[in-house]
Write an enzyme that holds these catalytic residues in place. Structure first.
Site, PDB file in Angstrom:
ATOM      1  N   ARG A  46      39.632  18.066  81.696  1.00  0.00           N
ATOM      2  CA  ARG A  46      40.749  17.395  82.393  1.00  0.00           C
ATOM      3  C   ARG A  46      41.216  18.196  83.588  1.00  0.00           C
ATOM      4  O   ARG A  46      41.585  17.636  84.606  1.00  0.00           O
ATOM      5  CB  ARG A  46      41.915  17.229  81.426  1.00  0.00           C
ATOM      6  CG  ARG A  46      41.859  15.905  80.712  1.00  0.00           C
ATOM      7  CD  ARG A  46      43.090  15.677  79.913  1.00  0.00           C
ATOM      8  NE  ARG A  46      44.087  14.964  80.697  1.00  0.00           N
ATOM      9  CZ  ARG A  46      45.069  14.259  80.159  1.00  0.00           C
ATOM     10  NH1 ARG A  46      45.191  14.183  78.860  1.00  0.00           N
ATOM     11  NH2 ARG A  46      45.934  13.623  80.907  1.00  0.00           N
ATOM     12  N   LYS A 150      31.437  22.846  64.918  1.00  0.00           N
ATOM     13  CA  LYS A 150      32.286  22.798  63.747  1.00  0.00           C
ATOM     14  C   LYS A 150      33.743  22.742  64.178  1.00  0.00           C
ATOM     15  O   LYS A 150      34.020  23.105  65.315  1.00  0.00           O
ATOM     16  CB  LYS A 150      32.009  23.990  62.841  1.00  0.00           C
ATOM     17  CG  LYS A 150      32.509  25.333  63.420  1.00  0.00           C
ATOM     18  CD  LYS A 150      32.292  26.436  62.445  1.00  0.00           C
ATOM     19  CE  LYS A 150      33.485  26.600  61.551  1.00  0.00           C
ATOM     20  NZ  LYS A 150      34.199  27.862  61.741  1.00  0.00           N
ATOM     21  N   LYS A 184      21.333  32.875  63.919  1.00  0.00           N
ATOM     22  CA  LYS A 184      21.209  34.343  63.906  1.00  0.00           C
ATOM     23  C   LYS A 184      19.794  34.717  63.461  1.00  0.00           C
ATOM     24  O   LYS A 184      19.298  34.222  62.449  1.00  0.00           O
ATOM     25  CB  LYS A 184      22.243  34.963  62.955  1.00  0.00           C
ATOM     26  CG  LYS A 184      23.683  34.824  63.462  1.00  0.00           C
ATOM     27  CD  LYS A 184      24.663  35.467  62.505  1.00  0.00           C
ATOM     28  CE  LYS A 184      26.086  35.083  62.814  1.00  0.00           C
ATOM     29  NZ  LYS A 184      26.727  35.875  63.848  1.00  0.00           N
ATOM     30  N   GLU A 218      35.554  40.497  58.352  1.00  0.00           N
ATOM     31  CA  GLU A 218      35.908  40.836  59.731  1.00  0.00           C
ATOM     32  C   GLU A 218      37.061  41.830  59.700  1.00  0.00           C
ATOM     33  O   GLU A 218      37.888  41.787  58.789  1.00  0.00           O
ATOM     34  CB  GLU A 218      36.343  39.584  60.491  1.00  0.00           C
ATOM     35  CG  GLU A 218      35.209  38.637  60.740  1.00  0.00           C
ATOM     36  CD  GLU A 218      35.681  37.342  61.374  1.00  0.00           C
ATOM     37  OE1 GLU A 218      35.572  37.208  62.591  1.00  0.00           O
ATOM     38  OE2 GLU A 218      36.183  36.480  60.634  1.00  0.00           O
ATOM     39  N   HIS A 242      29.194  28.529  56.812  1.00  0.00           N
ATOM     40  CA  HIS A 242      28.331  29.703  56.962  1.00  0.00           C
ATOM     41  C   HIS A 242      27.874  30.297  55.623  1.00  0.00           C
ATOM     42  O   HIS A 242      26.702  30.583  55.420  1.00  0.00           O
ATOM     43  CB  HIS A 242      29.044  30.798  57.748  1.00  0.00           C
ATOM     44  CG  HIS A 242      29.640  30.334  59.052  1.00  0.00           C
ATOM     45  ND1 HIS A 242      29.039  29.399  59.844  1.00  0.00           N
ATOM     46  CD2 HIS A 242      30.785  30.680  59.698  1.00  0.00           C
ATOM     47  CE1 HIS A 242      29.782  29.189  60.930  1.00  0.00           C
ATOM     48  NE2 HIS A 242      30.856  29.957  60.855  1.00  0.00           N
TER      49      HIS A 242
HETATM   50  C1  BG6 Z   1      33.502  31.122  63.190  1.00  0.00           C
HETATM   51  C2  BG6 Z   1      34.867  31.138  62.569  1.00  0.00           C
HETATM   52  O1  BG6 Z   1      32.793  29.984  62.800  1.00  0.00           O
HETATM   53  O2  BG6 Z   1      32.795  32.275  62.771  1.00  0.00           O
HETATM   54  C3  BG6 Z   1      35.615  32.402  62.934  1.00  0.00           C
HETATM   55  O3  BG6 Z   1      35.596  30.012  63.017  1.00  0.00           O
HETATM   56  C4  BG6 Z   1      34.792  33.617  62.617  1.00  0.00           C
HETATM   57  O4  BG6 Z   1      36.881  32.472  62.294  1.00  0.00           O
HETATM   58  C5  BG6 Z   1      33.387  33.483  63.176  1.00  0.00           C
HETATM   59  O5  BG6 Z   1      35.447  34.727  63.206  1.00  0.00           O
HETATM   60  C6  BG6 Z   1      32.491  34.603  62.714  1.00  0.00           C
HETATM   61  O6  BG6 Z   1      31.276  34.514  63.416  1.00  0.00           O
HETATM   62  P1  BG6 Z   1      30.393  35.807  63.693  1.00  0.00           P
HETATM   63  O7  BG6 Z   1      29.172  35.276  64.365  1.00  0.00           O
HETATM   64  O8  BG6 Z   1      31.205  36.717  64.533  1.00  0.00           O
HETATM   65  O9  BG6 Z   1      30.107  36.391  62.342  1.00  0.00           O
END
Ligand code: BG6
Length: 493
Positions: A46, A150, A184, A218, A242
Protein backbone atom coordinates in the site's frame (compact mmCIF):
# COMPACT_ATOMS: atom_id res chain seq x y z
CA UNK A 1 19.20 -26.49 -14.42
CA UNK A 2 17.92 -22.93 -14.17
CA UNK A 3 14.24 -22.18 -13.58
CA UNK A 4 12.13 -20.99 -16.50
CA UNK A 5 11.83 -17.23 -16.97
CA UNK A 6 9.22 -15.71 -14.68
CA UNK A 7 8.14 -12.86 -12.39
CA UNK A 8 8.02 -13.37 -8.64
CA UNK A 9 5.24 -11.20 -7.24
CA UNK A 10 5.46 -10.48 -3.51
CA UNK A 11 2.33 -9.35 -1.67
CA UNK A 12 3.35 -7.56 1.52
CA UNK A 13 6.62 -6.28 0.09
CA UNK A 14 7.03 -3.50 2.63
CA UNK A 15 7.02 -6.03 5.49
CA UNK A 16 9.87 -7.51 7.46
CA UNK A 17 9.91 -10.89 5.77
CA UNK A 18 10.58 -9.40 2.32
CA UNK A 19 13.43 -7.23 3.45
CA UNK A 20 15.05 -9.63 5.93
CA UNK A 21 14.56 -12.99 4.23
CA UNK A 22 13.09 -13.06 0.73
CA UNK A 23 15.05 -10.40 -1.12
CA UNK A 24 18.42 -11.27 0.52
CA UNK A 25 17.81 -14.92 -0.46
CA UNK A 26 17.02 -13.87 -4.03
CA UNK A 27 20.16 -11.73 -4.15
CA UNK A 28 22.16 -14.77 -3.03
CA UNK A 29 20.59 -16.85 -5.80
CA UNK A 30 21.54 -14.10 -8.26
CA UNK A 31 25.16 -14.13 -7.04
CA UNK A 32 25.29 -17.86 -7.73
CA UNK A 33 23.78 -17.33 -11.18
CA UNK A 34 20.80 -19.53 -10.33
CA UNK A 35 18.08 -17.13 -11.43
CA UNK A 36 16.65 -17.28 -14.94
CA UNK A 37 17.82 -14.82 -17.52
CA UNK A 38 14.45 -13.07 -17.85
CA UNK A 39 13.35 -12.58 -14.31
CA UNK A 40 11.90 -9.83 -12.12
CA UNK A 41 10.70 -9.40 -8.57
CA UNK A 42 7.57 -7.30 -8.32
CA UNK A 43 6.93 -5.97 -4.81
CA UNK A 44 3.37 -4.97 -3.95
CA UNK A 45 2.17 -2.91 -1.04
CA UNK A 46 0.00 0.00 0.00
CA UNK A 47 2.87 2.34 0.80
CA UNK A 48 3.59 4.32 -2.39
CA UNK A 49 7.22 3.82 -3.42
CA UNK A 50 9.06 4.32 -6.68
CA UNK A 51 11.12 1.45 -8.09
CA UNK A 52 14.22 3.39 -7.04
CA UNK A 53 13.02 3.79 -3.45
CA UNK A 54 12.12 0.11 -3.27
CA UNK A 55 15.53 -0.89 -4.63
CA UNK A 56 17.26 1.31 -2.09
CA UNK A 57 15.28 -0.17 0.77
CA UNK A 58 15.96 -3.71 -0.38
CA UNK A 59 19.62 -2.92 -0.84
CA UNK A 60 20.00 -2.26 2.90
CA UNK A 61 18.23 -5.56 3.63
CA UNK A 62 20.63 -7.39 1.33
CA UNK A 63 23.65 -5.76 2.95
CA UNK A 64 22.48 -6.74 6.39
CA UNK A 65 20.92 -10.16 5.89
CA UNK A 66 22.27 -11.90 2.83
CA UNK A 67 24.43 -14.97 3.47
CA UNK A 68 26.86 -14.32 0.64
CA UNK A 69 29.13 -11.43 1.47
CA UNK A 70 30.26 -8.79 -0.98
CA UNK A 71 28.67 -5.84 -2.74
CA UNK A 72 24.98 -5.68 -3.52
CA UNK A 73 24.89 -6.60 -7.20
CA UNK A 74 23.54 -3.82 -9.36
CA UNK A 75 22.35 -6.32 -11.92
CA UNK A 76 20.08 -7.78 -9.28
CA UNK A 77 18.71 -4.48 -7.99
CA UNK A 78 17.68 -3.60 -11.53
CA UNK A 79 15.41 -6.65 -11.51
CA UNK A 80 13.33 -5.25 -8.62
CA UNK A 81 10.08 -3.40 -9.35
CA UNK A 82 7.39 -1.99 -7.13
CA UNK A 83 3.69 -1.38 -7.67
CA UNK A 84 1.44 0.20 -5.06
CA UNK A 85 -2.25 -0.57 -4.66
CA UNK A 86 -4.78 -1.57 -2.03
CA UNK A 87 -4.64 -5.35 -2.14
CA UNK A 88 -7.81 -5.59 -0.04
CA UNK A 89 -9.88 -4.07 -2.85
CA UNK A 90 -10.88 -6.48 -5.59
CA UNK A 91 -11.62 -3.58 -7.95
CA UNK A 92 -7.97 -2.49 -7.86
CA UNK A 93 -6.67 -5.80 -9.20
CA UNK A 94 -7.43 -4.87 -12.81
CA UNK A 95 -4.82 -2.10 -12.67
CA UNK A 96 -2.34 -4.48 -11.08
CA UNK A 97 -2.97 -7.10 -13.76
CA UNK A 98 -2.36 -4.57 -16.54
CA UNK A 99 0.90 -3.52 -14.90
CA UNK A 100 2.00 -7.13 -14.44
CA UNK A 101 1.24 -8.13 -18.01
CA UNK A 102 3.04 -5.06 -19.36
CA UNK A 103 6.10 -5.90 -17.24
CA UNK A 104 5.92 -9.49 -18.40
CA UNK A 105 5.97 -8.32 -22.00
CA UNK A 106 8.79 -5.86 -21.37
CA UNK A 107 11.16 -8.37 -19.81
CA UNK A 108 9.92 -11.44 -21.72
CA UNK A 109 9.12 -13.64 -18.73
CA UNK A 110 6.72 -15.78 -20.75
CA UNK A 111 3.57 -15.26 -18.67
CA UNK A 112 5.00 -17.31 -15.78
CA UNK A 113 4.17 -15.93 -12.35
CA UNK A 114 4.79 -16.93 -8.75
CA UNK A 115 2.63 -15.12 -6.21
CA UNK A 116 4.13 -14.98 -2.73
CA UNK A 117 1.75 -14.19 0.15
CA UNK A 118 3.89 -12.40 2.74
CA UNK A 119 0.90 -10.52 4.16
CA UNK A 120 -1.06 -10.85 7.40
CA UNK A 121 -2.97 -14.17 7.27
CA UNK A 122 -6.35 -12.44 7.02
CA UNK A 123 -5.40 -11.68 3.38
CA UNK A 124 -4.64 -15.34 2.47
CA UNK A 125 -8.10 -16.24 1.15
CA UNK A 126 -8.75 -12.82 -0.39
CA UNK A 127 -5.73 -12.45 -2.65
CA UNK A 128 -6.17 -15.81 -4.43
CA UNK A 129 -9.79 -14.96 -5.07
CA UNK A 130 -8.95 -11.59 -6.60
CA UNK A 131 -6.14 -13.14 -8.66
CA UNK A 132 -8.51 -15.75 -9.95
CA UNK A 133 -11.12 -13.11 -10.85
CA UNK A 134 -8.48 -11.56 -13.11
CA UNK A 135 -7.68 -14.93 -14.70
CA UNK A 136 -4.24 -14.90 -13.06
CA UNK A 137 -4.55 -18.26 -11.31
CA UNK A 138 -5.03 -20.27 -14.51
CA UNK A 139 -1.89 -22.04 -15.55
CA UNK A 140 -2.70 -22.63 -19.20
CA UNK A 141 -0.67 -19.65 -20.48
CA UNK A 142 2.43 -20.19 -18.38
CA UNK A 143 2.96 -21.46 -14.86
CA UNK A 144 1.09 -19.86 -11.96
CA UNK A 145 2.17 -20.78 -8.43
CA UNK A 146 1.11 -19.54 -5.04
CA UNK A 147 3.43 -19.53 -1.99
CA UNK A 148 1.64 -19.24 1.34
CA UNK A 149 3.60 -18.22 4.43
CA UNK A 150 2.81 -19.44 7.91
CA UNK A 151 0.64 -19.34 9.97
CA UNK A 152 -1.52 -21.72 7.96
CA UNK A 153 -4.69 -21.40 10.05
CA UNK A 154 -4.85 -21.06 13.80
CA UNK A 155 -6.59 -24.38 14.49
CA UNK A 156 -7.90 -27.36 12.57
CA UNK A 157 -11.16 -25.74 11.49
CA UNK A 158 -9.49 -22.60 10.14
CA UNK A 159 -6.74 -24.59 8.37
CA UNK A 160 -9.40 -26.73 6.67
CA UNK A 161 -11.32 -23.65 5.72
CA UNK A 162 -8.21 -22.01 4.28
CA UNK A 163 -7.35 -25.14 2.30
CA UNK A 164 -10.86 -25.19 0.90
CA UNK A 165 -10.72 -21.53 -0.05
CA UNK A 166 -7.33 -21.78 -1.74
CA UNK A 167 -8.43 -24.85 -3.65
CA UNK A 168 -11.35 -22.89 -5.07
CA UNK A 169 -8.88 -20.80 -7.04
CA UNK A 170 -5.64 -22.79 -7.34
CA UNK A 171 -4.98 -26.51 -7.76
CA UNK A 172 -3.05 -28.36 -5.02
CA UNK A 173 -0.04 -28.68 -7.40
CA UNK A 174 0.06 -24.89 -7.67
CA UNK A 175 0.03 -24.27 -3.89
CA UNK A 176 3.33 -24.12 -2.01
CA UNK A 177 2.82 -23.94 1.78
CA UNK A 178 6.11 -22.88 3.29
CA UNK A 179 7.67 -24.23 6.47
CA UNK A 180 11.13 -22.74 6.40
CA UNK A 181 12.52 -25.55 8.57
CA UNK A 182 12.31 -27.92 5.61
CA UNK A 183 14.50 -25.51 3.69
CA UNK A 184 17.33 -25.93 6.18
CA UNK A 185 20.17 -27.97 4.76
CA UNK A 186 20.60 -29.97 7.96
CA UNK A 187 16.92 -30.85 8.07
CA UNK A 188 17.16 -32.31 4.58
CA UNK A 189 20.30 -34.11 5.69
CA UNK A 190 18.11 -36.09 8.07
CA UNK A 191 16.84 -38.02 5.07
CA UNK A 192 20.36 -38.67 3.85
CA UNK A 193 21.63 -39.66 7.30
CA UNK A 194 18.81 -42.13 7.71
CA UNK A 195 18.43 -43.52 4.24
CA UNK A 196 21.95 -43.60 2.84
CA UNK A 197 23.76 -45.17 5.79
CA UNK A 198 23.51 -48.88 6.42
CA UNK A 199 24.51 -48.42 10.05
CA UNK A 200 21.62 -46.29 11.28
CA UNK A 201 18.50 -47.60 9.59
CA UNK A 202 18.58 -51.13 11.08
CA UNK A 203 18.64 -49.54 14.55
CA UNK A 204 16.01 -46.92 13.79
CA UNK A 205 13.01 -48.47 15.52
CA UNK A 206 11.41 -49.42 18.82
CA UNK A 207 13.82 -52.33 19.34
CA UNK A 208 16.90 -50.14 19.60
CA UNK A 209 15.69 -46.64 20.31
CA UNK A 210 14.67 -45.82 23.84
CA UNK A 211 13.30 -42.34 23.24
CA UNK A 212 13.67 -39.34 20.94
CA UNK A 213 14.11 -35.73 21.93
CA UNK A 214 13.58 -32.72 19.67
CA UNK A 215 14.60 -29.35 21.07
CA UNK A 216 14.43 -25.93 19.46
CA UNK A 217 15.22 -23.03 21.74
CA UNK A 218 15.98 -19.35 21.37
CA UNK A 219 17.81 -16.97 23.68
CA UNK A 220 15.73 -13.96 22.66
CA UNK A 221 12.20 -12.90 23.58
CA UNK A 222 9.35 -11.92 21.30
CA UNK A 223 10.87 -8.51 20.50
CA UNK A 224 8.53 -6.42 18.36
CA UNK A 225 6.27 -9.36 17.56
CA UNK A 226 4.20 -9.20 20.76
CA UNK A 227 0.98 -8.55 18.85
CA UNK A 228 1.45 -11.58 16.60
CA UNK A 229 2.64 -13.77 19.45
CA UNK A 230 -0.37 -13.01 21.62
CA UNK A 231 -2.51 -14.70 18.95
CA UNK A 232 -0.10 -17.53 18.51
CA UNK A 233 2.03 -18.73 21.44
CA UNK A 234 4.79 -21.32 21.20
CA UNK A 235 2.50 -24.26 20.45
CA UNK A 236 1.15 -22.68 17.26
CA UNK A 237 4.31 -20.76 16.41
CA UNK A 238 6.82 -23.63 16.62
CA UNK A 239 5.27 -26.99 17.52
CA UNK A 240 2.38 -27.32 15.07
CA UNK A 241 4.72 -26.74 12.14
CA UNK A 242 8.49 -26.86 12.62
CA UNK A 243 8.80 -29.37 15.44
CA UNK A 244 6.17 -31.80 14.18
CA UNK A 245 7.85 -31.65 10.80
CA UNK A 246 11.23 -32.51 12.32
CA UNK A 247 9.54 -35.36 14.19
CA UNK A 248 8.02 -36.63 10.94
CA UNK A 249 11.39 -36.72 9.23
CA UNK A 250 12.90 -38.65 12.13
CA UNK A 251 10.00 -41.10 12.25
CA UNK A 252 8.93 -41.56 8.61
CA UNK A 253 9.30 -44.77 6.65
CA UNK A 254 11.77 -44.81 3.75
CA UNK A 255 10.01 -43.23 0.78
CA UNK A 256 9.67 -45.37 -2.32
CA UNK A 257 11.34 -42.66 -4.40
CA UNK A 258 12.98 -39.30 -3.77
CA UNK A 259 10.18 -37.21 -5.16
CA UNK A 260 7.52 -34.91 -3.77
CA UNK A 261 4.72 -37.43 -3.84
CA UNK A 262 6.59 -40.26 -2.10
CA UNK A 263 8.24 -38.12 0.56
CA UNK A 264 5.10 -36.17 1.38
CA UNK A 265 3.07 -39.39 1.56
CA UNK A 266 5.41 -40.71 4.25
CA UNK A 267 5.38 -37.43 6.19
CA UNK A 268 1.62 -37.36 6.35
CA UNK A 269 1.46 -40.97 7.56
CA UNK A 270 3.53 -40.05 10.61
CA UNK A 271 1.37 -37.05 11.38
CA UNK A 272 -1.74 -39.19 11.10
CA UNK A 273 -0.23 -41.73 13.52
CA UNK A 274 0.40 -39.25 16.34
CA UNK A 275 -1.54 -40.52 19.32
CA UNK A 276 -4.03 -37.79 20.26
CA UNK A 277 -3.62 -36.46 23.78
CA UNK A 278 -7.07 -36.52 25.41
CA UNK A 279 -8.07 -33.14 26.80
CA UNK A 280 -8.09 -34.36 30.39
CA UNK A 281 -4.55 -35.75 30.01
CA UNK A 282 -3.07 -32.52 28.66
CA UNK A 283 -1.57 -31.38 32.00
CA UNK A 284 0.28 -34.73 32.28
CA UNK A 285 1.71 -34.61 28.77
CA UNK A 286 2.17 -30.94 27.99
CA UNK A 287 3.91 -28.31 30.13
CA UNK A 288 3.58 -24.68 29.19
CA UNK A 289 5.57 -21.77 30.55
CA UNK A 290 6.08 -18.04 30.17
CA UNK A 291 9.28 -16.07 30.80
CA UNK A 292 9.08 -13.67 33.70
CA UNK A 293 10.97 -10.51 34.59
CA UNK A 294 14.46 -11.47 35.75
CA UNK A 295 18.16 -10.66 35.99
CA UNK A 296 20.47 -12.34 33.50
CA UNK A 297 24.21 -11.84 34.06
CA UNK A 298 23.51 -8.63 35.94
CA UNK A 299 21.14 -7.32 33.25
CA UNK A 300 17.46 -6.70 33.85
CA UNK A 301 15.30 -8.64 31.36
CA UNK A 302 11.64 -7.86 30.72
CA UNK A 303 9.08 -10.56 31.30
CA UNK A 304 6.79 -11.58 28.45
CA UNK A 305 3.93 -9.64 30.02
CA UNK A 306 6.01 -6.45 29.89
CA UNK A 307 6.72 -6.80 26.15
CA UNK A 308 5.22 -4.34 23.67
CA UNK A 309 1.79 -5.43 22.41
CA UNK A 310 1.33 -8.03 25.16
CA UNK A 311 -1.56 -8.11 27.62
CA UNK A 312 -0.14 -7.56 31.15
CA UNK A 313 -2.24 -10.53 32.28
CA UNK A 314 -1.43 -12.68 29.26
CA UNK A 315 -1.46 -16.47 29.68
CA UNK A 316 0.12 -17.08 26.30
CA UNK A 317 2.92 -19.65 26.47
CA UNK A 318 6.47 -18.83 25.42
CA UNK A 319 7.64 -22.35 26.30
CA UNK A 320 6.20 -25.79 25.60
CA UNK A 321 7.54 -29.21 26.49
CA UNK A 322 5.56 -32.29 25.65
CA UNK A 323 5.58 -36.05 25.50
CA UNK A 324 3.69 -38.11 22.94
CA UNK A 325 3.66 -41.39 21.06
CA UNK A 326 3.48 -42.41 17.44
CA UNK A 327 1.11 -45.31 17.11
CA UNK A 328 2.59 -47.38 14.33
CA UNK A 329 4.64 -50.52 13.79
CA UNK A 330 8.05 -48.88 14.01
CA UNK A 331 7.52 -46.64 17.01
CA UNK A 332 5.02 -48.40 19.28
CA UNK A 333 5.84 -47.55 22.89
CA UNK A 334 8.73 -45.14 22.14
CA UNK A 335 8.20 -41.77 23.84
CA UNK A 336 8.93 -38.64 21.82
CA UNK A 337 9.74 -35.48 23.77
CA UNK A 338 9.70 -32.07 22.19
CA UNK A 339 10.59 -28.74 23.71
CA UNK A 340 10.73 -25.17 22.51
CA UNK A 341 10.95 -21.80 24.17
CA UNK A 342 11.99 -18.18 24.00
CA UNK A 343 14.50 -16.58 26.40
CA UNK A 344 16.26 -19.85 27.17
CA UNK A 345 20.03 -20.00 27.70
CA UNK A 346 20.97 -20.51 24.07
CA UNK A 347 19.75 -20.79 20.49
CA UNK A 348 19.87 -24.40 19.46
CA UNK A 349 17.82 -26.84 17.41
CA UNK A 350 18.78 -30.48 17.76
CA UNK A 351 17.36 -33.96 17.65
CA UNK A 352 18.68 -36.53 20.08
CA UNK A 353 18.20 -40.21 19.41
CA UNK A 354 18.66 -42.08 22.70
CA UNK A 355 19.49 -45.70 22.01
CA UNK A 356 18.48 -48.53 24.32
CA UNK A 357 21.05 -49.35 27.01
CA UNK A 358 22.88 -52.66 26.88
CA UNK A 359 20.73 -55.38 28.42
CA UNK A 360 23.21 -55.89 31.23
CA UNK A 361 25.56 -53.30 32.73
CA UNK A 362 28.83 -55.18 32.82
CA UNK A 363 31.05 -52.25 33.65
CA UNK A 364 28.99 -50.25 36.10
CA UNK A 365 30.13 -50.68 39.69
CA UNK A 366 27.53 -48.31 40.94
CA UNK A 367 24.10 -48.56 39.27
CA UNK A 368 23.46 -44.91 40.07
CA UNK A 369 26.25 -43.85 37.73
CA UNK A 370 25.48 -46.13 34.87
CA UNK A 371 26.92 -44.42 31.86
CA UNK A 372 24.44 -42.55 29.72
CA UNK A 373 22.98 -44.43 26.81
CA UNK A 374 24.43 -44.04 23.35
CA UNK A 375 23.11 -40.90 21.80
CA UNK A 376 23.11 -39.61 18.26
CA UNK A 377 22.75 -35.84 18.32
CA UNK A 378 21.67 -34.29 15.04
CA UNK A 379 22.45 -30.60 15.30
CA UNK A 380 20.19 -28.60 13.02
CA UNK A 381 21.56 -25.20 14.11
CA UNK A 382 23.65 -23.26 14.83
CA UNK A 383 26.81 -25.45 14.86
CA UNK A 384 25.36 -27.82 12.22
CA UNK A 385 26.57 -31.39 12.37
CA UNK A 386 26.30 -34.85 13.88
CA UNK A 387 27.58 -36.13 17.19
CA UNK A 388 27.67 -39.74 18.31
CA UNK A 389 28.23 -40.41 22.00
CA UNK A 390 29.58 -43.73 23.14
CA UNK A 391 31.54 -45.33 25.98
CA UNK A 392 35.34 -45.86 26.00
CA UNK A 393 37.54 -47.53 28.52
CA UNK A 394 39.47 -45.10 30.65
CA UNK A 395 43.11 -46.16 30.24
CA UNK A 396 44.65 -47.87 33.23
CA UNK A 397 43.64 -50.53 35.67
CA UNK A 398 40.09 -51.85 35.87
CA UNK A 399 37.22 -51.17 33.52
CA UNK A 400 36.11 -47.64 34.00
CA UNK A 401 33.97 -46.31 31.18
CA UNK A 402 33.86 -42.75 29.99
CA UNK A 403 31.57 -41.08 27.47
CA UNK A 404 33.35 -39.79 24.39
CA UNK A 405 32.18 -37.99 21.26
CA UNK A 406 32.56 -38.65 17.57
CA UNK A 407 31.76 -35.33 16.08
CA UNK A 408 31.22 -33.91 12.62
CA UNK A 409 30.74 -30.17 11.99
CA UNK A 410 29.54 -28.84 8.65
CA UNK A 411 31.95 -25.97 9.19
CA UNK A 412 34.82 -28.45 8.68
CA UNK A 413 33.82 -28.67 5.02
CA UNK A 414 35.54 -25.35 4.50
CA UNK A 415 34.57 -24.80 0.87
CA UNK A 416 30.91 -25.74 1.30
CA UNK A 417 28.35 -22.97 1.26
CA UNK A 418 25.18 -23.67 3.27
CA UNK A 419 22.32 -21.93 1.46
CA UNK A 420 19.69 -20.26 3.62
CA UNK A 421 16.31 -21.95 3.96
CA UNK A 422 14.55 -19.29 1.88
CA UNK A 423 17.17 -19.53 -0.85
CA UNK A 424 16.59 -23.24 -1.19
CA UNK A 425 12.80 -23.04 -0.98
CA UNK A 426 12.39 -20.15 -3.40
CA UNK A 427 14.58 -21.90 -5.94
CA UNK A 428 12.59 -25.13 -5.55
CA UNK A 429 9.32 -23.34 -6.18
CA UNK A 430 10.81 -21.64 -9.24
CA UNK A 431 11.79 -25.10 -10.48
CA UNK A 432 8.31 -26.43 -9.74
CA UNK A 433 9.49 -28.86 -7.07
CA UNK A 434 7.12 -28.95 -4.07
CA UNK A 435 8.98 -31.72 -2.14
CA UNK A 436 10.09 -29.35 0.62
CA UNK A 437 6.72 -27.63 0.95
CA UNK A 438 3.84 -28.86 3.12
CA UNK A 439 0.89 -30.56 1.55
CA UNK A 440 -2.62 -29.59 2.66
CA UNK A 441 -3.38 -32.95 4.29
CA UNK A 442 -0.15 -32.79 6.35
CA UNK A 443 -0.99 -29.35 7.71
CA UNK A 444 -4.44 -30.56 8.70
CA UNK A 445 -3.08 -33.72 10.34
CA UNK A 446 -0.70 -31.62 12.43
CA UNK A 447 -3.54 -29.34 13.54
CA UNK A 448 -5.65 -32.35 14.37
CA UNK A 449 -3.02 -33.36 16.93
CA UNK A 450 -2.60 -29.85 18.33
CA UNK A 451 -6.28 -28.93 18.60
CA UNK A 452 -7.20 -30.86 21.80
CA UNK A 453 -4.26 -29.23 23.59
CA UNK A 454 -5.40 -25.77 22.57
CA UNK A 455 -8.93 -26.61 23.62
CA UNK A 456 -7.86 -27.95 27.01
CA UNK A 457 -5.88 -24.77 27.69
CA UNK A 458 -8.81 -22.63 26.65
CA UNK A 459 -11.45 -24.50 28.61
CA UNK A 460 -9.43 -25.23 31.77
CA UNK A 461 -7.87 -22.02 33.01
CA UNK A 462 -6.58 -23.95 36.04
CA UNK A 463 -3.96 -25.65 33.83
CA UNK A 464 -0.88 -23.79 34.97
CA UNK A 465 1.26 -21.47 32.90
CA UNK A 466 4.55 -21.89 34.74
CA UNK A 467 6.66 -18.76 35.03
CA UNK A 468 10.37 -19.25 34.31
CA UNK A 469 13.19 -16.73 34.61
CA UNK A 470 14.86 -15.70 31.36
CA UNK A 471 18.13 -17.53 30.78
CA UNK A 472 16.91 -20.80 32.34
CA UNK A 473 15.77 -23.98 30.58
CA UNK A 474 12.11 -23.30 31.31
CA UNK A 475 9.91 -24.62 34.10
CA UNK A 476 11.32 -27.49 36.17
CA UNK A 477 8.08 -29.37 35.59
CA UNK A 478 9.33 -30.05 32.05
CA UNK A 479 11.97 -32.38 33.53
CA UNK A 480 9.30 -34.48 35.14
CA UNK A 481 7.88 -35.35 31.73
CA UNK A 482 10.86 -37.55 31.00
CA UNK A 483 10.44 -41.00 32.43
CA UNK A 484 12.89 -42.65 34.82
CA UNK A 485 15.94 -40.79 36.07
CA UNK A 486 16.75 -39.28 32.71
CA UNK A 487 16.63 -35.61 31.76
CA UNK A 488 16.65 -33.51 28.62
CA UNK A 489 19.99 -32.93 27.00
CA UNK A 490 21.20 -29.48 28.00
CA UNK A 491 23.55 -28.46 25.18
CA UNK A 492 25.43 -25.75 27.02
CA UNK A 493 24.75 -26.39 30.68
C1 BG6 B 1 9.43 -18.70 13.07
C2 BG6 B 1 8.73 -18.30 14.33
O1 BG6 B 1 8.61 -19.51 12.28
O2 BG6 B 1 10.60 -19.43 13.41
C3 BG6 B 1 9.64 -17.48 15.22
O3 BG6 B 1 7.58 -17.54 14.00
C4 BG6 B 1 10.94 -18.20 15.46
O4 BG6 B 1 9.02 -17.15 16.46
C5 BG6 B 1 11.54 -18.68 14.15
O5 BG6 B 1 11.81 -17.27 16.08
C6 BG6 B 1 12.74 -19.56 14.38
O6 BG6 B 1 13.34 -19.81 13.13
P1 BG6 B 1 14.90 -20.11 13.02
O7 BG6 B 1 15.11 -20.41 11.57
O8 BG6 B 1 15.61 -18.90 13.51
O9 BG6 B 1 15.14 -21.30 13.90
Amino acid sequence: KKPDNHILVIFGASGDLTHRKLVPALADLHKQDLLPEKFAVLGLGRTPLTNEQFREKMSTGIQEFSSKKGDVPNGFLKRLYYYSFNTKEGAEYKGFKDYLLALDKEIGSGGNFIFYLATPPSMYPLIPRFLSEQGLSRDDKGFRRLIVEKPFGHDLASARQLNRELLNYFKEEQIYRIDHYLGKETVQNLLVTRFSNGIYEPLWNRNYIHHVEVTSTEDIGVGNRGGYYEESGALRDMVQNHLLLLTSLVAMEPPALINAESIRNEIVKVLQSLRPIPKEEVPRYVIRGQYIESEVKGQHVKGYRQEKGVDPKSRVETFVAMKFYIDNWRWAGVPFYIRTGKMLPTRVTEIVIHFQPTPHHLFADDPAIIRQQNQLVIRIQPDEGLLLKFGMKVPGAGFRVQDVNMDFHYSDLSDTYLPSAYERLLLDCMLGDPTLYSRGDAVEAAWNFIDPILQAWKEEPCIKVHGYPAGTWGPEEADELIEGDMTWRYPCK
